[in-house]
Design a protein around this motif. Structure first.
Motif, PDB file in Angstrom:
ATOM      1  N   GLY A  71      58.135  16.428 -37.627  1.00  0.00           N
ATOM      2  CA  GLY A  71      59.242  15.678 -37.049  1.00  0.00           C
ATOM      3  C   GLY A  71      58.738  14.651 -36.058  1.00  0.00           C
ATOM      4  O   GLY A  71      57.908  14.960 -35.192  1.00  0.00           O
ATOM      5  N   LEU A  72      59.215  13.416 -36.164  1.00  0.00           N
ATOM      6  CA  LEU A  72      58.719  12.341 -35.307  1.00  0.00           C
ATOM      7  C   LEU A  72      59.129  12.511 -33.859  1.00  0.00           C
ATOM      8  O   LEU A  72      58.458  11.985 -32.962  1.00  0.00           O
ATOM      9  CB  LEU A  72      59.199  10.983 -35.835  1.00  0.00           C
ATOM     10  N   ASP A  73      60.225  13.224 -33.591  1.00  0.00           N
ATOM     11  CA  ASP A  73      60.581  13.495 -32.199  1.00  0.00           C
ATOM     12  C   ASP A  73      59.410  14.143 -31.481  1.00  0.00           C
ATOM     13  O   ASP A  73      59.088  13.796 -30.337  1.00  0.00           O
ATOM     14  CB  ASP A  73      61.799  14.422 -32.126  1.00  0.00           C
ATOM     15  N   ILE A  74      58.764  15.079 -32.156  1.00  0.00           N
ATOM     16  CA  ILE A  74      57.660  15.818 -31.542  1.00  0.00           C
ATOM     17  C   ILE A  74      56.338  15.069 -31.692  1.00  0.00           C
ATOM     18  O   ILE A  74      55.623  14.819 -30.717  1.00  0.00           O
ATOM     19  CB  ILE A  74      57.545  17.221 -32.172  1.00  0.00           C
ATOM     20  N   SER A  75      56.005  14.674 -32.942  1.00  0.00           N
ATOM     21  CA  SER A  75      54.681  14.109 -33.189  1.00  0.00           C
ATOM     22  C   SER A  75      54.498  12.719 -32.590  1.00  0.00           C
ATOM     23  O   SER A  75      53.400  12.368 -32.168  1.00  0.00           O
ATOM     24  CB  SER A  75      54.409  14.062 -34.698  1.00  0.00           C
ATOM     25  N   ALA A  76      55.555  11.933 -32.521  1.00  0.00           N
ATOM     26  CA  ALA A  76      55.428  10.563 -32.023  1.00  0.00           C
ATOM     27  C   ALA A  76      55.891  10.389 -30.586  1.00  0.00           C
ATOM     28  O   ALA A  76      55.414   9.503 -29.883  1.00  0.00           O
ATOM     29  CB  ALA A  76      56.210   9.605 -32.917  1.00  0.00           C
ATOM     30  N   HIS A  77      56.837  11.241 -30.141  1.00  0.00           N
ATOM     31  CA  HIS A  77      57.468  10.996 -28.840  1.00  0.00           C
ATOM     32  C   HIS A  77      57.426  12.194 -27.887  1.00  0.00           C
ATOM     33  O   HIS A  77      57.848  12.057 -26.734  1.00  0.00           O
ATOM     34  CB  HIS A  77      58.928  10.573 -29.043  1.00  0.00           C
ATOM     35  N   GLY A  78      56.966  13.338 -28.359  1.00  0.00           N
ATOM     36  CA  GLY A  78      56.862  14.485 -27.477  1.00  0.00           C
ATOM     37  C   GLY A  78      58.177  15.114 -27.089  1.00  0.00           C
ATOM     38  O   GLY A  78      58.255  15.876 -26.122  1.00  0.00           O
ATOM     39  N   GLU A  79      59.239  14.807 -27.835  1.00  0.00           N
ATOM     40  CA  GLU A  79      60.539  15.435 -27.584  1.00  0.00           C
ATOM     41  C   GLU A  79      60.627  16.703 -28.429  1.00  0.00           C
ATOM     42  O   GLU A  79      60.456  16.650 -29.643  1.00  0.00           O
ATOM     43  CB  GLU A  79      61.677  14.477 -27.948  1.00  0.00           C
ATOM     44  N   GLU A  80      60.938  17.853 -27.811  1.00  0.00           N
ATOM     45  CA  GLU A  80      60.762  19.128 -28.501  1.00  0.00           C
ATOM     46  C   GLU A  80      62.040  19.767 -29.016  1.00  0.00           C
ATOM     47  O   GLU A  80      62.021  20.909 -29.466  1.00  0.00           O
ATOM     48  CB  GLU A  80      60.028  20.100 -27.576  1.00  0.00           C
ATOM     49  N   ALA A  81      63.171  19.084 -28.960  1.00  0.00           N
ATOM     50  CA  ALA A  81      64.377  19.644 -29.565  1.00  0.00           C
ATOM     51  C   ALA A  81      64.242  19.620 -31.087  1.00  0.00           C
ATOM     52  O   ALA A  81      63.529  18.793 -31.652  1.00  0.00           O
ATOM     53  CB  ALA A  81      65.598  18.837 -29.144  1.00  0.00           C
ATOM     54  N   TYR A  82      64.918  20.543 -31.765  1.00  0.00           N
ATOM     55  CA  TYR A  82      64.923  20.612 -33.222  1.00  0.00           C
ATOM     56  C   TYR A  82      63.507  20.757 -33.790  1.00  0.00           C
ATOM     57  O   TYR A  82      63.133  20.073 -34.732  1.00  0.00           O
ATOM     58  CB  TYR A  82      65.592  19.380 -33.828  1.00  0.00           C
ATOM     59  N   ASP A  83      62.705  21.603 -33.242  1.00  0.00           N
ATOM     60  CA  ASP A  83      61.346  21.838 -33.746  1.00  0.00           C
ATOM     61  C   ASP A  83      61.429  22.710 -34.991  1.00  0.00           C
ATOM     62  O   ASP A  83      61.767  23.887 -34.916  1.00  0.00           O
ATOM     63  CB  ASP A  83      60.506  22.532 -32.663  1.00  0.00           C
ATOM     64  N   PRO A  84      61.108  22.174 -36.169  1.00  0.00           N
ATOM     65  CA  PRO A  84      61.230  22.970 -37.393  1.00  0.00           C
ATOM     66  C   PRO A  84      60.257  24.126 -37.439  1.00  0.00           C
ATOM     67  O   PRO A  84      60.475  25.102 -38.158  1.00  0.00           O
ATOM     68  CB  PRO A  84      60.951  21.937 -38.500  1.00  0.00           C
ATOM     69  N   MET A  85      59.147  24.039 -36.688  1.00  0.00           N
ATOM     70  CA  MET A  85      58.147  25.106 -36.698  1.00  0.00           C
ATOM     71  C   MET A  85      58.583  26.315 -35.882  1.00  0.00           C
ATOM     72  O   MET A  85      57.960  27.362 -35.920  1.00  0.00           O
ATOM     73  CB  MET A  85      56.808  24.568 -36.158  1.00  0.00           C
ATOM     74  N   ALA A  86      59.655  26.141 -35.100  1.00  0.00           N
ATOM     75  CA  ALA A  86      60.085  27.229 -34.244  1.00  0.00           C
ATOM     76  C   ALA A  86      61.069  28.168 -34.941  1.00  0.00           C
ATOM     77  O   ALA A  86      61.506  29.154 -34.363  1.00  0.00           O
ATOM     78  CB  ALA A  86      60.741  26.674 -32.981  1.00  0.00           C
ATOM     79  N   TYR A  87      61.418  27.863 -36.194  1.00  0.00           N
ATOM     80  CA  TYR A  87      62.414  28.667 -36.896  1.00  0.00           C
ATOM     81  C   TYR A  87      61.858  29.235 -38.178  1.00  0.00           C
ATOM     82  O   TYR A  87      60.929  28.720 -38.740  1.00  0.00           O
ATOM     83  CB  TYR A  87      63.655  27.798 -37.202  1.00  0.00           C
TER      84      TYR A  87
END
Length: 321
Positions: A305-321
Protein backbone atom coordinates in the motif's frame (compact mmCIF):
# COMPACT_ATOMS: atom_id res chain seq x y z
CA UNK A 1 -5.26 40.80 -10.55
CA UNK A 2 -4.31 38.74 -7.49
CA UNK A 3 -7.86 37.40 -7.09
CA UNK A 4 -7.92 36.44 -10.76
CA UNK A 5 -4.57 34.70 -10.44
CA UNK A 6 -5.72 32.73 -7.39
CA UNK A 7 -8.96 31.77 -9.14
CA UNK A 8 -7.09 30.54 -12.21
CA UNK A 9 -4.65 28.72 -9.95
CA UNK A 10 -7.60 26.77 -8.55
CA UNK A 11 -8.47 25.52 -12.03
CA UNK A 12 -4.83 24.67 -12.68
CA UNK A 13 -4.37 22.60 -9.53
CA UNK A 14 -7.63 20.68 -9.73
CA UNK A 15 -6.86 19.36 -13.21
CA UNK A 16 -3.84 17.15 -12.38
CA UNK A 17 -5.62 16.21 -9.15
CA UNK A 18 -8.38 14.70 -11.28
CA UNK A 19 -5.80 12.78 -13.33
CA UNK A 20 -4.49 11.15 -10.15
CA UNK A 21 -7.77 9.26 -9.79
CA UNK A 22 -6.85 7.05 -12.73
CA UNK A 23 -3.47 6.03 -11.32
CA UNK A 24 -3.99 5.41 -7.63
CA UNK A 25 -2.24 2.52 -5.88
CA UNK A 26 0.58 1.98 -8.37
CA UNK A 27 2.38 5.16 -9.52
CA UNK A 28 5.76 6.19 -8.13
CA UNK A 29 5.44 9.41 -6.11
CA UNK A 30 8.56 10.90 -7.72
CA UNK A 31 7.03 10.21 -11.11
CA UNK A 32 3.77 11.80 -10.03
CA UNK A 33 5.57 14.90 -8.72
CA UNK A 34 7.45 15.49 -11.96
CA UNK A 35 4.48 14.59 -14.11
CA UNK A 36 2.30 17.20 -12.36
CA UNK A 37 4.95 19.88 -12.76
CA UNK A 38 5.66 19.18 -16.42
CA UNK A 39 2.03 18.54 -17.38
CA UNK A 40 0.79 21.72 -15.72
CA UNK A 41 3.48 23.80 -17.42
CA UNK A 42 3.48 22.31 -20.91
CA UNK A 43 -0.09 21.02 -21.31
CA UNK A 44 -2.47 22.86 -19.00
CA UNK A 45 -1.05 26.37 -19.38
CA UNK A 46 -0.96 26.39 -23.21
CA UNK A 47 -4.44 24.85 -23.38
CA UNK A 48 -5.88 27.39 -20.95
CA UNK A 49 -4.39 30.17 -23.07
CA UNK A 50 -5.74 28.67 -26.29
CA UNK A 51 -9.28 28.52 -24.87
CA UNK A 52 -9.48 31.44 -22.42
CA UNK A 53 -6.50 33.67 -23.01
CA UNK A 54 -7.04 34.87 -26.57
CA UNK A 55 -5.46 31.84 -28.21
CA UNK A 56 -6.37 29.75 -31.23
CA UNK A 57 -9.42 27.85 -29.90
CA UNK A 58 -11.38 30.50 -28.03
CA UNK A 59 -13.66 33.43 -28.88
CA UNK A 60 -10.74 35.77 -29.67
CA UNK A 61 -8.92 33.18 -31.79
CA UNK A 62 -9.58 31.37 -35.03
CA UNK A 63 -12.16 28.78 -33.99
CA UNK A 64 -14.45 30.74 -31.67
CA UNK A 65 -15.35 27.88 -29.34
CA UNK A 66 -16.88 28.70 -25.96
CA UNK A 67 -16.04 27.10 -22.62
CA UNK A 68 -17.65 28.83 -19.66
CA UNK A 69 -15.73 27.23 -16.80
CA UNK A 70 -13.52 24.41 -18.03
CA UNK A 71 -15.25 21.73 -20.10
CA UNK A 72 -12.24 21.45 -22.39
CA UNK A 73 -9.53 23.05 -20.25
CA UNK A 74 -10.21 21.04 -17.08
CA UNK A 75 -12.46 18.07 -17.72
CA UNK A 76 -11.59 16.85 -21.20
CA UNK A 77 -7.94 17.60 -20.52
CA UNK A 78 -7.86 15.64 -17.26
CA UNK A 79 -9.95 12.82 -18.72
CA UNK A 80 -7.79 12.34 -21.82
CA UNK A 81 -4.59 12.58 -19.77
CA UNK A 82 -6.00 10.01 -17.34
CA UNK A 83 -6.87 7.65 -20.19
CA UNK A 84 -3.40 7.88 -21.71
CA UNK A 85 -1.67 7.64 -18.34
CA UNK A 86 -3.66 4.60 -17.22
CA UNK A 87 -2.86 2.86 -20.51
CA UNK A 88 0.88 3.63 -20.26
CA UNK A 89 1.33 2.94 -16.54
CA UNK A 90 -0.79 -0.20 -16.77
CA UNK A 91 -3.31 -1.79 -14.41
CA UNK A 92 -2.81 -2.48 -10.74
CA UNK A 93 -1.13 -5.79 -9.89
CA UNK A 94 -3.61 -8.68 -9.91
CA UNK A 95 -6.39 -6.33 -10.99
CA UNK A 96 -9.30 -6.99 -11.46
CA UNK A 97 -9.00 -10.24 -9.47
CA UNK A 98 -8.29 -8.25 -6.30
CA UNK A 99 -10.67 -5.43 -7.16
CA UNK A 100 -11.72 -3.54 -4.04
CA UNK A 101 -15.23 -2.04 -3.96
CA UNK A 102 -15.79 1.35 -2.29
CA UNK A 103 -15.67 0.72 1.45
CA UNK A 104 -16.58 4.12 2.93
CA UNK A 105 -19.81 5.26 1.31
CA UNK A 106 -20.41 8.10 3.81
CA UNK A 107 -17.08 9.65 2.80
CA UNK A 108 -18.03 9.31 -0.87
CA UNK A 109 -21.26 11.19 -0.22
CA UNK A 110 -19.42 13.79 1.85
CA UNK A 111 -16.96 14.33 -0.99
CA UNK A 112 -19.74 14.61 -3.55
CA UNK A 113 -21.51 17.18 -1.37
CA UNK A 114 -18.34 19.22 -0.99
CA UNK A 115 -17.82 19.11 -4.75
CA UNK A 116 -21.38 20.19 -5.40
CA UNK A 117 -20.96 23.14 -3.02
CA UNK A 118 -17.55 24.05 -4.42
CA UNK A 119 -18.82 23.91 -7.98
CA UNK A 120 -20.97 26.94 -7.30
CA UNK A 121 -17.74 28.88 -6.99
CA UNK A 122 -16.19 26.99 -9.89
CA UNK A 123 -18.98 27.97 -12.28
CA UNK A 124 -20.61 30.96 -10.61
CA UNK A 125 -17.40 32.90 -10.20
CA UNK A 126 -16.58 32.41 -13.87
CA UNK A 127 -18.85 35.40 -14.53
CA UNK A 128 -16.08 37.44 -12.84
CA UNK A 129 -18.82 39.63 -11.36
CA UNK A 130 -21.43 39.23 -8.65
CA UNK A 131 -24.17 40.54 -10.91
CA UNK A 132 -25.32 37.71 -13.17
CA UNK A 133 -23.43 34.97 -11.31
CA UNK A 134 -26.68 33.68 -9.85
CA UNK A 135 -27.74 32.38 -13.25
CA UNK A 136 -24.82 29.96 -13.60
CA UNK A 137 -25.35 29.12 -9.92
CA UNK A 138 -28.87 27.93 -10.77
CA UNK A 139 -27.93 26.01 -13.93
CA UNK A 140 -25.17 24.29 -11.96
CA UNK A 141 -27.56 23.13 -9.27
CA UNK A 142 -30.31 22.00 -11.65
CA UNK A 143 -27.74 20.09 -13.70
CA UNK A 144 -26.35 18.20 -10.71
CA UNK A 145 -29.86 17.39 -9.48
CA UNK A 146 -31.07 16.16 -12.86
CA UNK A 147 -27.96 14.04 -13.44
CA UNK A 148 -28.23 12.47 -9.99
CA UNK A 149 -31.84 11.54 -10.70
CA UNK A 150 -31.01 10.24 -14.18
CA UNK A 151 -28.21 7.99 -12.90
CA UNK A 152 -30.40 6.59 -10.13
CA UNK A 153 -33.32 5.94 -12.49
CA UNK A 154 -31.09 4.09 -14.95
CA UNK A 155 -29.62 1.99 -12.13
CA UNK A 156 -33.10 1.32 -10.78
CA UNK A 157 -34.36 0.19 -14.18
CA UNK A 158 -31.24 -1.80 -15.05
CA UNK A 159 -30.28 -3.37 -11.71
CA UNK A 160 -33.47 -3.13 -9.69
CA UNK A 161 -32.04 -0.69 -7.16
CA UNK A 162 -30.39 2.75 -7.12
CA UNK A 163 -27.14 3.14 -5.18
CA UNK A 164 -25.68 5.91 -3.08
CA UNK A 165 -22.36 5.66 -4.93
CA UNK A 166 -24.23 5.93 -8.22
CA UNK A 167 -26.11 8.99 -6.98
CA UNK A 168 -22.83 10.68 -6.07
CA UNK A 169 -21.25 9.75 -9.41
CA UNK A 170 -24.29 11.00 -11.29
CA UNK A 171 -24.20 14.34 -9.51
CA UNK A 172 -20.53 14.82 -10.37
CA UNK A 173 -21.20 13.83 -13.99
CA UNK A 174 -23.91 16.49 -14.19
CA UNK A 175 -21.58 19.09 -12.74
CA UNK A 176 -18.96 18.17 -15.32
CA UNK A 177 -21.46 18.34 -18.18
CA UNK A 178 -22.78 21.78 -17.29
CA UNK A 179 -19.35 23.32 -16.70
CA UNK A 180 -18.73 24.46 -20.29
CA UNK A 181 -22.34 25.64 -20.67
CA UNK A 182 -23.33 27.11 -17.30
CA UNK A 183 -23.63 30.72 -18.41
CA UNK A 184 -24.63 30.10 -22.03
CA UNK A 185 -27.77 27.93 -21.83
CA UNK A 186 -31.23 28.11 -20.31
CA UNK A 187 -32.22 26.27 -17.14
CA UNK A 188 -34.21 23.77 -19.20
CA UNK A 189 -31.18 23.11 -21.40
CA UNK A 190 -29.02 22.59 -18.31
CA UNK A 191 -31.32 19.73 -17.31
CA UNK A 192 -31.10 18.21 -20.79
CA UNK A 193 -27.31 18.50 -20.90
CA UNK A 194 -26.86 16.92 -17.49
CA UNK A 195 -29.28 14.06 -18.14
CA UNK A 196 -27.50 13.22 -21.40
CA UNK A 197 -24.12 13.51 -19.68
CA UNK A 198 -25.14 11.18 -16.84
CA UNK A 199 -26.39 8.56 -19.30
CA UNK A 200 -23.22 8.78 -21.41
CA UNK A 201 -20.94 8.55 -18.38
CA UNK A 202 -22.82 5.55 -16.98
CA UNK A 203 -22.46 3.76 -20.31
CA UNK A 204 -18.74 4.60 -20.35
CA UNK A 205 -18.31 3.16 -16.84
CA UNK A 206 -20.03 -0.04 -17.96
CA UNK A 207 -17.80 -0.29 -21.04
CA UNK A 208 -14.69 0.25 -18.91
CA UNK A 209 -15.70 -2.62 -16.65
CA UNK A 210 -16.45 -4.85 -19.62
CA UNK A 211 -13.05 -4.30 -21.26
CA UNK A 212 -11.27 -4.41 -17.87
CA UNK A 213 -9.48 -1.07 -18.25
CA UNK A 214 -8.00 0.13 -14.96
CA UNK A 215 -8.94 3.79 -14.71
CA UNK A 216 -9.27 3.42 -10.95
CA UNK A 217 -11.76 6.21 -10.18
CA UNK A 218 -13.37 6.54 -13.63
CA UNK A 219 -11.62 9.81 -14.44
CA UNK A 220 -11.99 9.52 -18.20
CA UNK A 221 -15.43 7.94 -17.97
CA UNK A 222 -16.85 10.83 -15.91
CA UNK A 223 -14.64 13.83 -16.69
CA UNK A 224 -13.47 12.99 -20.20
CA UNK A 225 -16.79 11.68 -21.49
CA UNK A 226 -18.83 14.18 -19.46
CA UNK A 227 -16.72 17.12 -20.58
CA UNK A 228 -16.99 16.01 -24.20
CA UNK A 229 -20.78 15.66 -24.09
CA UNK A 230 -21.12 18.97 -22.27
CA UNK A 231 -18.84 20.84 -24.68
CA UNK A 232 -20.67 19.54 -27.75
CA UNK A 233 -24.14 20.18 -26.36
CA UNK A 234 -23.05 23.70 -25.43
CA UNK A 235 -22.73 24.39 -29.13
CA UNK A 236 -26.17 23.00 -29.91
CA UNK A 237 -27.99 24.69 -27.02
CA UNK A 238 -26.16 28.00 -26.47
CA UNK A 239 -28.47 31.03 -26.52
CA UNK A 240 -26.99 33.86 -28.56
CA UNK A 241 -28.25 36.49 -26.10
CA UNK A 242 -26.13 34.80 -23.43
CA UNK A 243 -22.98 34.96 -25.58
CA UNK A 244 -22.34 38.73 -25.76
CA UNK A 245 -20.15 40.02 -28.56
CA UNK A 246 -18.00 42.22 -26.30
CA UNK A 247 -16.76 39.18 -24.38
CA UNK A 248 -17.08 36.48 -27.07
CA UNK A 249 -16.72 38.30 -30.40
CA UNK A 250 -16.10 35.42 -32.80
CA UNK A 251 -18.48 33.09 -30.97
CA UNK A 252 -21.27 35.67 -31.10
CA UNK A 253 -20.63 36.15 -34.80
CA UNK A 254 -20.78 32.40 -35.41
CA UNK A 255 -24.12 32.15 -33.59
CA UNK A 256 -25.51 35.18 -35.37
CA UNK A 257 -24.54 34.08 -38.87
CA UNK A 258 -24.59 30.28 -38.69
CA UNK A 259 -26.70 29.49 -35.67
CA UNK A 260 -26.21 26.60 -33.30
CA UNK A 261 -25.07 24.14 -35.97
CA UNK A 262 -22.13 26.41 -36.80
CA UNK A 263 -21.39 26.79 -33.09
CA UNK A 264 -21.52 23.00 -32.76
CA UNK A 265 -18.90 22.76 -35.50
CA UNK A 266 -16.61 25.09 -33.58
CA UNK A 267 -17.09 22.99 -30.45
CA UNK A 268 -16.22 19.81 -32.35
CA UNK A 269 -12.97 21.39 -33.53
CA UNK A 270 -12.14 22.48 -29.98
CA UNK A 271 -12.78 19.00 -28.60
CA UNK A 272 -10.68 17.29 -31.28
CA UNK A 273 -7.76 19.68 -30.79
CA UNK A 274 -7.93 19.16 -27.03
CA UNK A 275 -7.91 15.38 -27.41
CA UNK A 276 -4.95 15.45 -29.78
CA UNK A 277 -2.85 18.03 -27.94
CA UNK A 278 -3.42 16.57 -24.47
CA UNK A 279 -3.15 12.93 -25.54
CA UNK A 280 0.13 13.33 -27.40
CA UNK A 281 1.63 15.72 -24.86
CA UNK A 282 0.74 13.45 -21.94
CA UNK A 283 2.34 10.44 -23.65
CA UNK A 284 5.57 12.37 -24.29
CA UNK A 285 5.78 13.61 -20.70
CA UNK A 286 5.16 10.12 -19.31
CA UNK A 287 7.87 8.72 -21.58
CA UNK A 288 10.36 11.30 -20.29
CA UNK A 289 9.40 10.74 -16.65
CA UNK A 290 9.45 6.97 -17.05
CA UNK A 291 12.89 7.06 -18.65
CA UNK A 292 14.33 9.12 -15.79
CA UNK A 293 12.69 8.20 -12.47
CA UNK A 294 10.43 5.30 -13.49
CA UNK A 295 6.64 5.23 -13.36
CA UNK A 296 5.63 2.40 -11.07
CA UNK A 297 6.33 1.24 -7.56
CA UNK A 298 7.46 -2.35 -7.04
CA UNK A 299 4.84 -5.10 -6.71
CA UNK A 300 5.83 -5.46 -3.04
CA UNK A 301 5.27 -1.74 -2.39
CA UNK A 302 1.98 -1.87 -4.24
CA UNK A 303 0.83 -4.87 -2.23
CA UNK A 304 1.85 -3.15 0.98
CA UNK A 305 0.00 0.00 0.00
CA UNK A 306 1.38 3.40 -1.01
CA UNK A 307 0.13 5.02 2.19
CA UNK A 308 2.76 3.00 4.03
CA UNK A 309 5.50 2.42 1.45
CA UNK A 310 5.55 5.93 -0.03
CA UNK A 311 4.25 8.17 2.75
CA UNK A 312 4.64 6.36 6.06
CA UNK A 313 0.94 6.55 6.89
CA UNK A 314 -0.02 3.35 8.72
CA UNK A 315 -3.82 3.23 8.55
CA UNK A 316 -5.31 0.34 6.55
CA UNK A 317 -2.16 -1.81 6.73
CA UNK A 318 -3.04 -4.99 4.80
CA UNK A 319 -0.22 -6.89 6.53
CA UNK A 320 -1.84 -6.37 9.91
CA UNK A 321 -4.89 -8.50 9.09
Amino acid sequence: ATSFALFQGMFAIITPALISGALVERINFKAWFWFCLLWSLFIYCPLAHMVWGGGYIGPFGSIGAIDFAGGTVVHIASGVAALVAAAIVGPRTNWPANKRPPHNVPFILLGAGLLWFGWFGFNGASYFAAKGAGFSFITTSTAASAALLTWCLIEWFKDGKPTAVGAATGAVAGLVGITPAAGFVTIGSSILISAATAAACLIAVQVKAAIKFDDSLDTFMVHGVGGTVGALLTGLLAVKELVPADYFPLSAEILEKGGNLAMFGAQVKAVLITYGFVGLGTAIILWIVGATVGLRVTPEEENRGLDISAHGEEAYDPMAY
